[in-house]
Motif scaffolding. Structure first.
Motif, PDB file in Angstrom:
ATOM      1  N   TRP A   1      -3.600  11.623   9.032  1.00 26.32           N
ATOM      2  CA  TRP A   1      -2.702  10.923   8.100  1.00 26.32           C
ATOM      3  C   TRP A   1      -1.255  11.043   8.567  1.00 26.32           C
ATOM      4  CZ3 TRP A   1       1.472  11.570   4.940  1.00 26.32           C
ATOM      5  CH2 TRP A   1       1.635  10.683   3.877  1.00 26.32           C
ATOM      6  N   ARG A   2      -0.857  12.259   8.965  1.00 27.86           N
ATOM      7  CA  ARG A   2       0.511  12.467   9.430  1.00 27.86           C
ATOM      8  C   ARG A   2       0.772  11.746  10.753  1.00 27.86           C
ATOM      9  NH1 ARG A   2       4.065  13.643   5.491  1.00 27.86           N
ATOM     10  NH2 ARG A   2       3.574  15.600   4.406  1.00 27.86           N
TER      11      ARG A   2
ATOM     12  N   ARG B   1       7.451   2.127   6.576  1.00 28.90           N
ATOM     13  CA  ARG B   1       7.032   3.425   6.040  1.00 28.90           C
ATOM     14  C   ARG B   1       7.288   3.538   4.531  1.00 28.90           C
ATOM     15  NH1 ARG B   1      11.490   6.795   5.411  1.00 28.90           N
ATOM     16  NH2 ARG B   1      13.412   6.011   6.332  1.00 28.90           N
TER      17      ARG B   1
ATOM     18  N   LEU C   1      -4.232   4.016  10.330  1.00 32.92           N
ATOM     19  CA  LEU C   1      -3.177   3.878  11.335  1.00 32.92           C
ATOM     20  C   LEU C   1      -3.244   5.035  12.334  1.00 32.92           C
ATOM     21  CD1 LEU C   1      -0.106   2.784   9.167  1.00 32.92           C
ATOM     22  CD2 LEU C   1      -1.337   1.397  10.842  1.00 32.92           C
ATOM     23  N   GLY C   2      -3.520   6.238  11.819  1.00 29.57           N
ATOM     24  CA  GLY C   2      -3.637   7.395  12.699  1.00 29.57           C
ATOM     25  C   GLY C   2      -4.805   7.260  13.663  1.00 29.57           C
TER      26      GLY C   2
ATOM     27  N   ASP D   1      -2.722   2.304   4.778  1.00 28.92           N
ATOM     28  CA  ASP D   1      -3.761   3.300   5.018  1.00 28.92           C
ATOM     29  C   ASP D   1      -3.340   4.110   6.244  1.00 28.92           C
ATOM     30  OD1 ASP D   1      -5.994   4.794   5.627  1.00 28.92           O
ATOM     31  OD2 ASP D   1      -7.415   3.191   5.223  1.00 28.92           O
ATOM     32  N   TYR D   2      -2.669   5.239   6.002  1.00 30.45           N
ATOM     33  CA  TYR D   2      -2.135   6.023   7.110  1.00 30.45           C
ATOM     34  C   TYR D   2      -3.238   6.670   7.943  1.00 30.45           C
ATOM     35  CZ  TYR D   2       2.632   5.573   5.352  1.00 30.45           C
ATOM     36  OH  TYR D   2       3.853   5.067   4.968  1.00 30.45           O
TER      37      TYR D   2
ATOM     38  N   GLY E   1      -0.625   8.944  11.596  1.00 31.20           N
ATOM     39  CA  GLY E   1      -0.433   7.555  11.190  1.00 31.20           C
ATOM     40  C   GLY E   1       0.942   7.325  10.596  1.00 31.20           C
ATOM     41  N   GLU E   2       1.382   8.244   9.756  1.00 28.90           N
ATOM     42  CA  GLU E   2       2.708   8.130   9.157  1.00 28.90           C
ATOM     43  C   GLU E   2       3.799   8.111  10.220  1.00 28.90           C
ATOM     44  OE1 GLU E   2       4.924  10.534   5.583  1.00 28.90           O
ATOM     45  OE2 GLU E   2       4.381  11.673   7.375  1.00 28.90           O
TER      46      GLU E   2
END
Length: 205
Positions: free
Chosen positions: A115-116, A128, A138-139, A134-135, A118-119
């Protein structure tokens, strides 16, 4: 963080922090759960993050106490568990423990890291600020582009502290004293962990 020993039994090394003056009782009687369970944190191997809760407890409680860390192997028998941010899961709160297996616990921690990641892909963009992204997806997409990124993240102490600070595991059962395998004192280097048979050196610190 999730380990497998020679018998094929999965476990996770975690640390529970408690004031030094509780040490004799813990080594004799174990880590007794409170109304919510036993609070602990996964061992990452990074000095700063593995001692994060020791520093946080001293800062938040402001009682001048020093803390010892009690390392044990978290096993499936200790579940169900909660993993996540401490807000809403203090000793005064009521909350659910939805995690039923060590595999699921490992996935929760892994997804937090992904998640991080992706963020971070949107760190310098206006995207952002959106709340519909959906992080985790993305990650995962970023990891497909850069397969080594996950390992690099695990090995970066500063990034791992950013990801996992304020997070904790809350398990359901007390831990017997015989399951405590190491004690981390508050005033020595983390790498010089003390085994129980050297307890005379740290109990009075």
């Amino acid at each position: 963080m999730l380990k497998q020993n020679n018998t094929g039994v999965d476990y996770m090394l975690v640390v529970h922090w408690s004031p030094v003056n509780n040490s004799k009782n813990i080594l004799k009687n174990g880590i007794n759960k409170n109304q919510n369970g036993v609070y602990c944190f996964p061992i990452t191997g990074h000095f700063s993050i593995d001692k994060w809760w020791m520093k946080a407890l001293k800062r938040y409680r402001k009682d001048g106490k020093k803390y010892n860390g009690f390392v044990f192997r978290l096993k499936e028998q200790d579940l169900p568990a909660y993993f996540g941010h401490f807000i809403g899961t203090t000793t005064k709160d009521k909350f659910e423990k939805p995690i039923k297996t060590l595999y699921d616990l490992g996935k929760e921690i892994q997804n937090t890291i992904i998640w991080r990641i992706g963020e971070s892909t949107l760190q310098s963009t206006s995207e952002r600020l959106r709340n519909d992204l959906d992080y985790i997806q993305l990650g995962r997409e970023e990891l497909q582009k850069r397969p080594k990124l996950y390992t690099e993240t695990l090995n970066d102490a500063a990034i791992m502290e950013y990801i996992l600070e304020d997070y904790q595991i809350v398990i359901s059962k007390s831990i017997e004293s015989s399951r405590i395998i190491r004690v981390i004192p508050p005033t020595r280097e983390f790498g010089r962990v003390l085994y129980k048979n050297k307890k005379e050196r740290y109990l009075e610190e």
